[in-house]
Design a protein around this motif. Structure first.
Motif, PDB file in Angstrom:
ATOM      1  N   ALA A   9       0.813  -1.219   0.000  1.00  0.00           N
ATOM      2  CA  ALA A   9       0.000   0.000   0.000  1.00  0.00           C
ATOM      3  C   ALA A   9       0.843   1.264   0.000  1.00  0.00           C
ATOM      4  N   ALA A  10       2.110   1.184  -0.389  1.00  0.00           N
ATOM      5  CA  ALA A  10       2.982   2.362  -0.347  1.00  0.00           C
ATOM      6  C   ALA A  10       2.713   3.317  -1.497  1.00  0.00           C
ATOM      7  N   PHE A  11       2.111   2.829  -2.573  1.00  0.00           N
ATOM      8  CA  PHE A  11       1.918   3.649  -3.762  1.00  0.00           C
ATOM      9  C   PHE A  11       0.435   3.931  -3.973  1.00  0.00           C
ATOM     10  N   PRO A  12       0.098   5.098  -4.512  1.00  0.00           N
ATOM     11  CA  PRO A  12      -1.304   5.364  -4.866  1.00  0.00           C
ATOM     12  C   PRO A  12      -1.739   4.479  -6.007  1.00  0.00           C
ATOM     13  N   ILE A  13      -2.995   4.124  -5.996  1.00  0.00           N
ATOM     14  CA  ILE A  13      -3.479   3.144  -6.965  1.00  0.00           C
ATOM     15  C   ILE A  13      -3.472   3.700  -8.383  1.00  0.00           C
ATOM     16  N   ASN A  14      -3.652   5.006  -8.548  1.00  0.00           N
ATOM     17  CA  ASN A  14      -3.630   5.551  -9.909  1.00  0.00           C
ATOM     18  C   ASN A  14      -2.239   5.449 -10.529  1.00  0.00           C
ATOM     19  N   PHE A  15      -1.202   5.576  -9.706  1.00  0.00           N
ATOM     20  CA  PHE A  15       0.161   5.409 -10.211  1.00  0.00           C
ATOM     21  C   PHE A  15       0.408   3.967 -10.641  1.00  0.00           C
ATOM     22  N   LEU A  16      -0.058   3.007  -9.844  1.00  0.00           N
ATOM     23  CA  LEU A  16       0.117   1.597 -10.187  1.00  0.00           C
ATOM     24  C   LEU A  16      -0.662   1.246 -11.453  1.00  0.00           C
ATOM     25  N   CYS A  17      -1.839   1.833 -11.625  1.00  0.00           N
ATOM     26  CA  CYS A  17      -2.617   1.565 -12.837  1.00  0.00           C
ATOM     27  C   CYS A  17      -1.903   2.102 -14.068  1.00  0.00           C
ATOM     28  N   CYS A  18      -1.279   3.267 -13.935  1.00  0.00           N
ATOM     29  CA  CYS A  18      -0.516   3.804 -15.064  1.00  0.00           C
ATOM     30  C   CYS A  18       0.675   2.912 -15.397  1.00  0.00           C
ATOM     31  N   LEU A  19       1.340   2.401 -14.364  1.00  0.00           N
ATOM     32  CA  LEU A  19       2.458   1.490 -14.604  1.00  0.00           C
ATOM     33  C   LEU A  19       1.991   0.215 -15.311  1.00  0.00           C
ATOM     34  N   LEU A  20       0.861  -0.320 -14.871  1.00  0.00           N
ATOM     35  CA  LEU A  20       0.368  -1.554 -15.470  1.00  0.00           C
ATOM     36  C   LEU A  20      -0.049  -1.320 -16.920  1.00  0.00           C
ATOM     37  N   ARG A  21      -0.696  -0.194 -17.207  1.00  0.00           N
ATOM     38  CA  ARG A  21      -1.060   0.097 -18.588  1.00  0.00           C
ATOM     39  C   ARG A  21       0.192   0.232 -19.453  1.00  0.00           C
ATOM     40  N   SER A  22       1.240   0.853 -18.903  1.00  0.00           N
ATOM     41  CA  SER A  22       2.505   0.962 -19.637  1.00  0.00           C
ATOM     42  C   SER A  22       3.119  -0.412 -19.866  1.00  0.00           C
ATOM     43  N   ALA A  23       3.026  -1.280 -18.848  1.00  0.00           N
ATOM     44  CA  ALA A  23       3.569  -2.636 -18.994  1.00  0.00           C
ATOM     45  C   ALA A  23       2.824  -3.413 -20.069  1.00  0.00           C
ATOM     46  N   ILE A  24       1.506  -3.233 -20.143  1.00  0.00           N
ATOM     47  CA  ILE A  24       0.725  -3.914 -21.185  1.00  0.00           C
ATOM     48  C   ILE A  24       1.112  -3.380 -22.561  1.00  0.00           C
ATOM     49  N   TYR A  25       1.254  -2.069 -22.667  1.00  0.00           N
ATOM     50  CA  TYR A  25       1.581  -1.467 -23.955  1.00  0.00           C
ATOM     51  C   TYR A  25       2.983  -1.858 -24.420  1.00  0.00           C
ATOM     52  N   LEU A  26       3.943  -1.854 -23.487  1.00  0.00           N
ATOM     53  CA  LEU A  26       5.323  -2.162 -23.839  1.00  0.00           C
ATOM     54  C   LEU A  26       5.593  -3.662 -23.916  1.00  0.00           C
ATOM     55  N   LYS A  27       4.554  -4.487 -23.614  1.00  0.00           N
ATOM     56  CA  LYS A  27       4.695  -5.949 -23.629  1.00  0.00           C
ATOM     57  C   LYS A  27       5.798  -6.394 -22.670  1.00  0.00           C
ATOM     58  N   ALA A  28       5.687  -5.909 -21.443  1.00  0.00           N
ATOM     59  CA  ALA A  28       6.660  -6.266 -20.410  1.00  0.00           C
ATOM     60  C   ALA A  28       6.504  -7.737 -20.036  1.00  0.00           C
ATOM     61  N   SER A  29       7.415  -8.212 -19.216  1.00  0.00           N
ATOM     62  CA  SER A  29       7.408  -9.615 -18.813  1.00  0.00           C
ATOM     63  C   SER A  29       6.168  -9.937 -17.983  1.00  0.00           C
ATOM     64  N   THR A  30       5.811 -11.211 -17.962  1.00  0.00           N
ATOM     65  CA  THR A  30       4.639 -11.647 -17.204  1.00  0.00           C
ATOM     66  C   THR A  30       4.817 -11.394 -15.713  1.00  0.00           C
ATOM     67  N   SER A  31       6.012 -11.619 -15.194  1.00  0.00           N
ATOM     68  CA  SER A  31       6.260 -11.379 -13.770  1.00  0.00           C
ATOM     69  C   SER A  31       6.078  -9.916 -13.415  1.00  0.00           C
ATOM     70  N   CYS A  32       6.467  -9.031 -14.304  1.00  0.00           N
ATOM     71  CA  CYS A  32       6.295  -7.594 -14.069  1.00  0.00           C
ATOM     72  C   CYS A  32       4.816  -7.240 -13.979  1.00  0.00           C
ATOM     73  N   LYS A  33       4.014  -7.728 -14.918  1.00  0.00           N
ATOM     74  CA  LYS A  33       2.581  -7.419 -14.902  1.00  0.00           C
ATOM     75  C   LYS A  33       1.883  -8.080 -13.722  1.00  0.00           C
ATOM     76  N   ASN A  34       2.265  -9.291 -13.378  1.00  0.00           N
ATOM     77  CA  ASN A  34       1.642  -9.969 -12.237  1.00  0.00           C
ATOM     78  C   ASN A  34       1.906  -9.229 -10.933  1.00  0.00           C
ATOM     79  N   GLU A  35       3.112  -8.711 -10.773  1.00  0.00           N
ATOM     80  CA  GLU A  35       3.441  -7.960  -9.565  1.00  0.00           C
ATOM     81  C   GLU A  35       2.574  -6.705  -9.442  1.00  0.00           C
ATOM     82  N   LEU A  36       2.394  -6.002 -10.535  1.00  0.00           N
ATOM     83  CA  LEU A  36       1.555  -4.800 -10.508  1.00  0.00           C
ATOM     84  C   LEU A  36       0.091  -5.154 -10.255  1.00  0.00           C
ATOM     85  N   GLU A  37      -0.387  -6.239 -10.849  1.00  0.00           N
ATOM     86  CA  GLU A  37      -1.773  -6.654 -10.632  1.00  0.00           C
ATOM     87  C   GLU A  37      -2.023  -7.018  -9.176  1.00  0.00           C
ATOM     88  N   LYS A  38      -1.082  -7.691  -8.544  1.00  0.00           N
ATOM     89  CA  LYS A  38      -1.240  -8.048  -7.135  1.00  0.00           C
ATOM     90  C   LYS A  38      -1.273  -6.805  -6.252  1.00  0.00           C
TER      91      LYS A  38
END
Length: 571
Positions: free
Chosen positions: A269-298
């Motif tokens: 809970a250290a980060f605001p949720i809107n920041f994490l959502c932006c990171l996850l959208r960037s990870a989806i767009y950039l086709k980041a690794s599955t572990s990266c996206k799973n960490e953000l989703e959790k």
């Protein structure tokens, strides 16, 4: 020991005077030093006096007269070699936080150390690092930035480690005891570093016990600077630069993003949720690794109770907002949150199907509003729409008005659906949990399938019949209990009616059997009836059968060939 040092000092002063004399007399040069594309015409004896590396080249060469030397691999390139050459000639130049690391590496490369000549370039740069450059947080960050092009020599000389230790120490102090305003000024300073050096500082701060919020502040500022084309103001409205679609730039951005995600502190809970959502959208767009996206989703699922519709929309659409992303990430996030709520309910001993937390109700309301937003897109299939709606447990919603609104928007956007498809789209909604206004609208909605309209009308009829119409909307659980009770009563009434009909038929047959005209004139045998069999059985249970002399001679067997006249009373 003092005599050799004094001798070296006198020799150094003499070399400075010699250098000045050489420039004044315009003595012809005897060697050309090439550094990259630049050529320097110099004097051998001036270089040899300070550089052991050049001395070895001249002494070990097989040429009779070495006239050219290639030093293209010197750290810092032509600019730094020029300053090193000036030092050899005794010409003054400025050492700054921007060039001190390069000068120190060049001194090491040219072997311009104090062991070879006192007060040499290596000693001068070490003194500047200790007394000036590394005396402040800003200076140490600038030196560390300059080391990015000096690897691995800068690491071998411990310049990088010294800078990292100093920056992490001062950053922790600034976070706990700010010395200037704004208090997070030091996070802006860190944003000029490469992600590799930034990661070293964050790791060092973790080891020093920095708070998660302190680390989060630094990471957010750095991300906004390093990925400003993708993450601008946490709303997902990135700026499309000229090279946004360049594969090389996208690869570099993907590496930066994955490195940033790996640096996130363990506290979810250290980060605001809107920041994490932006990171996850960037990870989806950039086709980041599955572990990266799973960490953000959790991380998002842990704090999903704070999510807004805009945050979920950030995950769902491309940067131009014209088409949907794959909605699997949203489904996994919602599923993770529901599983967490179930675990908490089990831990507290409550029934998740009957009771739900305030956070679950808030998320359910947000999801219904989110469905209403994405329902306007024609490429959204029924399976994806229902897949998101069904993740929220049925008992979470007190009313299904928001969900009905989303379904109505979906049916309006997809007018070509047949009756079965419309029923499938409406299957996620409970018509009995609509408010009075929603039921009134549903009963007149031609887009809804007939079954849903009938449910709404039937419910209103039940309410009118019972006289308990409440325009604020009845409680869904009470309504369902009443309907179940009505159904069970109807079923019981049908069973009783059936039993009563059977009894009437039985009595009718019995009366016909016991009628005098129904017996045979010849006294033929008749079929034993239920009452005759019961009478026989009760006769065996007579307590006076063996104890009375009047009944001692009565046989156990009763002759049923001769009908007896009895009177039956059936109540």
């Amino acid at each position: 020991m003092a005599m050799p040092v004094r001798a070296n000092e006198r020799r150094s002063m003499a070399m400075e005077r010699t250098g000045q004399w050489v420039f004044s007399q315009e003595i012809p040069t005897d060697v050309v030093v090439r550094v990259g594309e630049a050529n320097f015409s110099l004097h051998k004896f001036m270089l040899v006096a300070k550089s052991n590396f050049i001395r070895k080249l001249i002494m070990e060469t097989e040429e009779a007269d070495l006239a050219r030397i290639d030093l293209s691999n010197i750290p810092g390139g032509p600019e730094i070699f020029e300053k090193a050459a000036k030092f050899c000639y005794g010409v003054n130049f400025e050492i700054t936080v921007h060039n001190v690391a390069a000068l120190r590496c060049a001194a090491e490369y040219l072997q311009m150390t104090d062991q070879y000549c006192s007060s040499n370039l290596a000693g001068r740069t070490d003194d500047f690092l200790a007394q000036v450059a590394l005396s402040s947080l800003s200076g140490a960050i600038v030196v560390l930035k300059s080391c990015e092009d000096l690897l691995p020599l800068a690491e071998d000389l411990k310049i990088v480690q010294r800078c990292v230790d100093l920056v992490s120490f001062n950053a922790c102090n600034e976070a706990n005891f700010p010395s200037r305003s704004p208090t997070n000024w030091w996070t802006e300073e860190l944003s000029i570093l490469s992600v590799t050096f930034f990661g070293k500082i964050i790791t060092a701060m973790k080891q020093r016990g920095a708070k998660s919020l302190t680390l989060a502040s630094a990471i957010i500022t750095y991300t906004e600077r390093a990925l400003r084309d993708l993450v601008r103001d946490h709303t997902g409205n990135g700026i499309k630069s000229l090279g946004f679609d360049d594969p090389g730039i996208r690869t570099q951005q993907r590496e930066i993003l994955e490195s940033i995600v790996s640096l996130l502190p363990s506290e979810k809970a250290a980060f605001p949720i809107n920041f994490l959502c932006c990171l996850l959208r960037s990870a989806i767009y950039l086709k980041a690794s599955t572990s990266c996206k799973n960490e953000l989703e959790k991380r998002i699922s842990v704090i999903l109770e704070h999510v807004t519709v805009d945050d979920l929309l950030v995950l769902s659409f491309t940067y131009d907002g014209e088409r949907l992303f794959d909605l699997d990430s949203v489904r996994r996030i919602l599923s993770g949150f529901v599983e967490k709520e179930k675990s908490m309910a089990v831990f507290s001993g409550a029934d998740f199907r009957e009771t739900c937390s305030t956070a679950m109700q808030r998320v359910a309301k947000t999801v219904d509003a989110y469905l209403g937003e994405i329902a306007t897109y024609s490429d959204l299939s029924i399976s994806k729409f229902n897949g998101i709606a069904n993740i929220v447990p049925k008992g979470t919603r007190k009313f299904d008005d928001d969900l009905y609104r989303a379904i109505d928007i979906y049916l309006k956007t997809h007018p070509n659906l047949d009756e079965i498809e419309r029923e499938k789209a409406c299957s996620v909604m409970d018509p009995l949990k609509l408010s009075y206004e929603a039921r009134l609208h549903a009963s007149q909605n031609k887009r809804l399938p007939v079954q849903i309209v009938l449910h709404a009308l039937y419910y209103d009829q039940l309410q009118l019949r019972s006289g308990t119409e409440d325009r604020k909307g009845p409680d869904a659980m009470t309504t369902r209990s009443q309907l179940q009770a009505d159904s069970s009563l109807i079923k019981e009434n049908e069973e009783l009616r059936s039993e009563l009909m059977k009894m009437k038929m039985y009595i009718s047959d019995l009366q016909k059997t016991n009628h005098p005209g129904s017996t045979s004139k010849k006294g033929g045998q008749r079929r034993p009836t239920f009452f005759s069999s019961m009478s026989k059985t009760l006769g065996k249970l007579n307590p006076f059968r063996h104890g009375s002399k009047d009944t001692s001679n009565i046989e156990d067997d009763v002759d049923i060939t001769k009908p007896r006249r009895r009177r039956f009373s059936i109540s």
